[in-house]
Write an enzyme that holds these catalytic residues in place. Structure first.
Site, PDB file in Angstrom:
ATOM      1  N   LYS A 168       0.842  -1.210   0.000  1.00 26.53           N
ATOM      2  CA  LYS A 168       0.000   0.000   0.000  1.00 26.53           C
ATOM      3  C   LYS A 168       0.876   1.259   0.000  1.00 26.53           C
ATOM      4  O   LYS A 168       0.673   2.168  -0.792  1.00 26.53           O
ATOM      5  CB  LYS A 168      -0.929   0.027   1.231  1.00 26.53           C
ATOM      6  CG  LYS A 168      -1.810  -1.208   1.374  1.00 26.53           C
ATOM      7  CD  LYS A 168      -2.674  -1.135   2.611  1.00 26.53           C
ATOM      8  CE  LYS A 168      -1.924  -1.149   3.914  1.00 26.53           C
ATOM      9  NZ  LYS A 168      -1.195  -2.416   4.218  1.00 26.53           N
ATOM     10  N   ARG A 200      -9.426   0.736   9.229  1.00 27.21           N
ATOM     11  CA  ARG A 200      -8.908  -0.592   9.569  1.00 27.21           C
ATOM     12  C   ARG A 200     -10.007  -1.492  10.119  1.00 27.21           C
ATOM     13  O   ARG A 200      -9.754  -2.662  10.381  1.00 27.21           O
ATOM     14  CB  ARG A 200      -7.874  -0.477  10.684  1.00 27.21           C
ATOM     15  CG  ARG A 200      -6.458  -0.095  10.304  1.00 27.21           C
ATOM     16  CD  ARG A 200      -5.781  -1.171   9.539  1.00 27.21           C
ATOM     17  NE  ARG A 200      -4.458  -1.547   9.959  1.00 27.21           N
ATOM     18  CZ  ARG A 200      -3.336  -0.911   9.657  1.00 27.21           C
ATOM     19  NH1 ARG A 200      -3.347   0.213   8.984  1.00 27.21           N
ATOM     20  NH2 ARG A 200      -2.187  -1.397  10.041  1.00 27.21           N
ATOM     21  N   ARG A 236      11.955  -5.713   5.104  1.00 29.03           N
ATOM     22  CA  ARG A 236      11.684  -4.295   4.796  1.00 29.03           C
ATOM     23  C   ARG A 236      12.548  -3.355   5.645  1.00 29.03           C
ATOM     24  O   ARG A 236      12.775  -3.589   6.818  1.00 29.03           O
ATOM     25  CB  ARG A 236      10.217  -3.961   5.058  1.00 29.03           C
ATOM     26  CG  ARG A 236       9.949  -2.454   4.961  1.00 29.03           C
ATOM     27  CD  ARG A 236       8.513  -2.103   5.001  1.00 29.03           C
ATOM     28  NE  ARG A 236       7.852  -2.524   6.217  1.00 29.03           N
ATOM     29  CZ  ARG A 236       6.554  -2.348   6.441  1.00 29.03           C
ATOM     30  NH1 ARG A 236       5.801  -1.782   5.518  1.00 29.03           N
ATOM     31  NH2 ARG A 236       6.012  -2.745   7.564  1.00 29.03           N
ATOM     32  N   ARG A 294      11.530  -1.681  11.298  1.00 29.30           N
ATOM     33  CA  ARG A 294      10.457  -1.345  12.236  1.00 29.30           C
ATOM     34  C   ARG A 294      10.331  -2.409  13.323  1.00 29.30           C
ATOM     35  O   ARG A 294      10.500  -3.592  13.058  1.00 29.30           O
ATOM     36  CB  ARG A 294       9.125  -1.246  11.483  1.00 29.30           C
ATOM     37  CG  ARG A 294       8.839   0.137  10.976  1.00 29.30           C
ATOM     38  CD  ARG A 294       7.681   0.217  10.013  1.00 29.30           C
ATOM     39  NE  ARG A 294       6.457  -0.490  10.384  1.00 29.30           N
ATOM     40  CZ  ARG A 294       5.337  -0.459   9.667  1.00 29.30           C
ATOM     41  NH1 ARG A 294       5.300   0.261   8.549  1.00 29.30           N
ATOM     42  NH2 ARG A 294       4.281  -1.122  10.037  1.00 29.30           N
ATOM     43  N   ARG A 327      -0.159  -9.327  13.215  1.00 30.20           N
ATOM     44  CA  ARG A 327      -0.739  -8.263  12.375  1.00 30.20           C
ATOM     45  C   ARG A 327      -1.594  -8.873  11.265  1.00 30.20           C
ATOM     46  O   ARG A 327      -2.639  -8.330  10.899  1.00 30.20           O
ATOM     47  CB  ARG A 327       0.365  -7.397  11.772  1.00 30.20           C
ATOM     48  CG  ARG A 327       0.992  -6.465  12.812  1.00 30.20           C
ATOM     49  CD  ARG A 327       2.331  -5.927  12.354  1.00 30.20           C
ATOM     50  NE  ARG A 327       2.243  -5.102  11.161  1.00 30.20           N
ATOM     51  CZ  ARG A 327       3.289  -4.848  10.366  1.00 30.20           C
ATOM     52  NH1 ARG A 327       4.467  -5.345  10.631  1.00 30.20           N
ATOM     53  NH2 ARG A 327       3.124  -4.072   9.316  1.00 30.20           N
TER      54      ARG A 327
END
Ligand code: AP5
Length: 208
Positions: free
Chosen positions: A13, A88, A127, A154, A165
């Site tokens: 996204k 969300r 990432r 992160r 998640r």
């Protein structure tokens, strides 16, 4: 255009939003980026949000909705925005619709970036994110190509948090696909392909 991006954590996204913003100048409203900035600045909101984020849970609606309302009212969001990571859950989606209606505005599209969970786990594990501007790239990129900031991993991109998640996404966010189908604005792109191929389809789907 006023666009909502839907998709699992790591679906791409943010990556697609970055490209749309660079080419078309939409305002990029990423609740994840806004919350991470609040955590970094040590604000009351950031202190409250941090525990939820590190555990891979959703931050309480009231905190996030206020952030988004303020951002939608900003000057740069008046000529089109991309909401990335919001809504969300159904409560956030209903609130968004009523806030936009009160502003005389509405959504033009909800774009689902569809990627199987095996691919997103691999992507998130490798990432790297820019500490300064939130730009994301695969591991190996140590300096942000956008602002020269430092890239880091992160806290919520650890394997056990990634799995949680994904569970949260399936139980709370995936039902929004039906919600936006019901509003006749859902569009879906296969996000399990090279970034530029996905982006070409995104533009075609949005008639950009
Ligand atoms: P948030 O920051 O929104 O995280 P997310 O939804 O989990 O999404 P990600 O940023 O992880 O993934 P993405 O889809 O943007 O993928 P990206 O483009 O980076 O939220 C974080 C936390 O904040 C939440 O867990 C929650 O606690 C809180 N929060 C946020 N919003 C909230 C809300 N509304 N309500 C309550 N709480 C909220 O890509 C991932 C990687 O893949 C990158 O390395 C990228 O380079 C790579 N990649 C992208 N596209 C491709 C491709 N096509 N092929 C190969 N690699 C690709």
């Amino acid at each position: 255009m006023n666009i909502v991006l839907l998709g699992a954590p790591g679906a791409g996204k943010g990556t697609q939003a970055q490209k749309l913003v660079a080419e078309f100048g939409f305002a990029h409203i990423s609740t994840g980026d806004l919350l991470r900035a609040a955590v970094k600045a040590g604000t009351k909101l950031g202190v409250e949000a941090k525990g939820y984020m590190d555990a891979g849970k959703l931050v309480p609606d009231a905190l996030v909705i206020d952030l988004v309302k303020e951002r939608l009212e900003a000057d740069d969001a008046q000529n089109g925005f991309i909401l990335d990571g919001f809504p969300r859950n159904t409560a956030q989606a209903v609130t968004l619709d009523s806030e936009l209606a009160a502003m005389g505005r509405s959504l033009d599209a909800a774009l689902l970036v569809a990627v199987p969970s095996e691919s997103v786990v691999a992507r998130l594990s490798s990432r790297r994110t820019c500490k300064s501007c939130g730009y994301t790239a695969p591991a190996g990129v140590d300096v942000c190509p956008r602002c020269n900031g430092e890239m880091y991993q992160r806290d919520d991109d650890k394997p056990e948090t990634i799995r949680h998640r994904l569970d949260v996404y399936e139980s709370q966010t995936a039902p929004l696909v039906e919600y936006y189908k019901g509003h006749s604005i859902l569009k879906e792109v296969n996000g399990d392909r090279p970034v530029d191929e996905v982006y070409a389809d995104v533009k075609a789907l949005l008639a950009l």
